[in-house]
Design an enzyme around this catalytic site. Structure first.
Site, PDB file in Angstrom:
ATOM      1  N   CYS A   1     -46.994   0.292 -13.910  1.00 51.21           N
ATOM      2  CA  CYS A   1     -46.721   1.466 -13.073  1.00 51.21           C
ATOM      3  C   CYS A   1     -46.914   1.194 -11.581  1.00 51.21           C
ATOM      4  O   CYS A   1     -46.296   1.849 -10.750  1.00 51.21           O
ATOM      5  CB  CYS A   1     -47.598   2.637 -13.505  1.00 51.21           C
TER       6      CYS A   1
ATOM      7  N   HIS B   1     -46.295   7.709  -7.956  1.00 45.93           N
ATOM      8  CA  HIS B   1     -45.739   7.238  -9.223  1.00 45.93           C
ATOM      9  C   HIS B   1     -45.626   8.425 -10.169  1.00 45.93           C
ATOM     10  O   HIS B   1     -46.549   9.234 -10.301  1.00 45.93           O
ATOM     11  CB  HIS B   1     -46.639   6.159  -9.832  1.00 45.93           C
TER      12      HIS B   1
ATOM     13  N   ASN C   1     -41.507   9.246 -17.220  1.00 48.03           N
ATOM     14  CA  ASN C   1     -42.209   8.144 -16.560  1.00 48.03           C
ATOM     15  C   ASN C   1     -41.388   6.871 -16.761  1.00 48.03           C
ATOM     16  O   ASN C   1     -41.270   6.366 -17.877  1.00 48.03           O
ATOM     17  CB  ASN C   1     -43.606   7.997 -17.178  1.00 48.03           C
TER      18      ASN C   1
END
Length: 335
Positions: A114, A262, A292
């Site tokens: 991430c 993020h 995501n």
């Protein structure tokens, strides 16, 4: 010493939209449950045979290169961030070099999940600052959908992730008051197993072990996440690394024109927004549409925000990420 600026941005997501209602048909979940916990309404999944991590990265990169106003022969280096390469090896960086028809430039793969795009951005920034390279292609791309447990057993993780790619061209900037002002990178490996895919891996269960056991209950090759633990750490580290970036540049929270976090969970982003007392116009979220997308989430969101005119010349833009590893990072950019 030079600065590097983001000269061009691009993103690509598959056309295949998967809604929460779609997922409720194949696992015990529902739209309300998913939105309440994550804020996600839909995500994109590739159709096998049409897209890969590399091909999506190439499509995003072509847009970024065109917008940067440089020729492909002007690209000096490639940095590709992903946790989902097409092959165990080689990594997708060299495949992008091949598929874009670039010169025989170096290609580096970054495996920081991430936080991967900010790590990749930081690496590229250092190369440009030293004068080694002038134009560097940075890509974040992920295919999650083909590696998820799309059953009720895996719903806690599988509803969160989507596929997509984003790219940026970093170019040399003579004006040291503009461009990437600083990047800040951290890790805490003692929590590595709290968000992990354990197999196949050389240190534990390799392909031969999985095949030999042929165990239908073996979950080691599906993502595992200790959701509450990850959430608690994320909100702390997000705050720390944003403040670190601001302090390094003698900036205040009030100087932030746009925060691109993020896109891990809308609830995390909302927590950070409230903590820093930022308005909706100062934070950009698109997890509602894409889920995501790990290393792709920041470049996709950054590109969308720029396309919508939410980022303008002179703005102070903050990128921040936290994820598997545990790793976290931030970048402070003067647009």
């Amino acid at each position: 010493m030079y600065h590097s600026k983001i000269a061009g941005l691009g993103y690509y997501v598959p056309e295949n939209v998967v809604t929460n209602d779609d997922l409720s048909k194949i696992m015990d979940t529902n739209d309300e449950w998913i939105q309440e916990r994550t804020g996600i309404e839909e995500r994109r999944h590739i159709i096998k045979g049409e897209d890969t991590t590399t091909s999506m990265g190439v499509k995003a990169a072509e847009i970024a290169i065109e917008r940067a106003g440089v020729a492909k022969d002007d690209i000096d280096f490639v940095v590709f961030a992903t946790l989902s390469p097409d092959y165990y090896f080689p990594g997708p960086g060299v495949l992008v070099q091949r598929d874009l028809g670039l010169k025989t430039v170096g290609a580096l793969d970054v495996r920081n999940q991430c936080s991967g795009f900010i790590y990749a951005l930081s690496v590229a920034d250092q190369y440009i600052k030293t004068g080694m390279y002038k134009n560097i292609l940075v890509i974040g791309s992920e295919v999650h959908s083909t590696g998820l447990d799309m059953t009720t057993r895996g719903r806690g993780v599988s509803v969160i992730f989507g596929d997509g790619a984003g790219a940026a061209v970093l170019s040399r900037e003579e004006d040291e008051t503009k461009g990437i002002l600083s990047t800040h990178l951290h890790s805490e490996g003692q929590h590595a197993e709290e968000l992990v895919v354990k197999a196949p891996g050389m240190g534990g269960r390799w392909v031969t072990d999985i095949l030999a056991d042929n165990d239908p209950d073996d979950e080691s090759y599906f993502p595992y996440m200790n959701g509450q633990f990850v959430f608690k750490n994320a909100v702390v580290r997000f705050s720390e690394v944003i403040n670190e970036g601001l302090q390094a540049n003698n900036l205040q929270v009030s100087d932030i024109d746009m925060l691109i976090p993020h896109q891990a969970n809308l609830r995390i982003s909302q927590f950070i927004q409230k903590k820093f007392d930022l308005s909706d116009d100062q934070v950009y979220n698109n997890i509602q549409k894409y889920g995501n997308t790990t290393a792709a989430s920041i470049p996709i969101a950054l590109t969308e925000a720029w396309e919508k005119g939410k980022i303008k010349s002179g703005d102070t833009v903050v990128l921040a990420a936290f994820g598997s590893g545990f790793t976290w990072a931030s970048a402070i950019i003067k647009w």
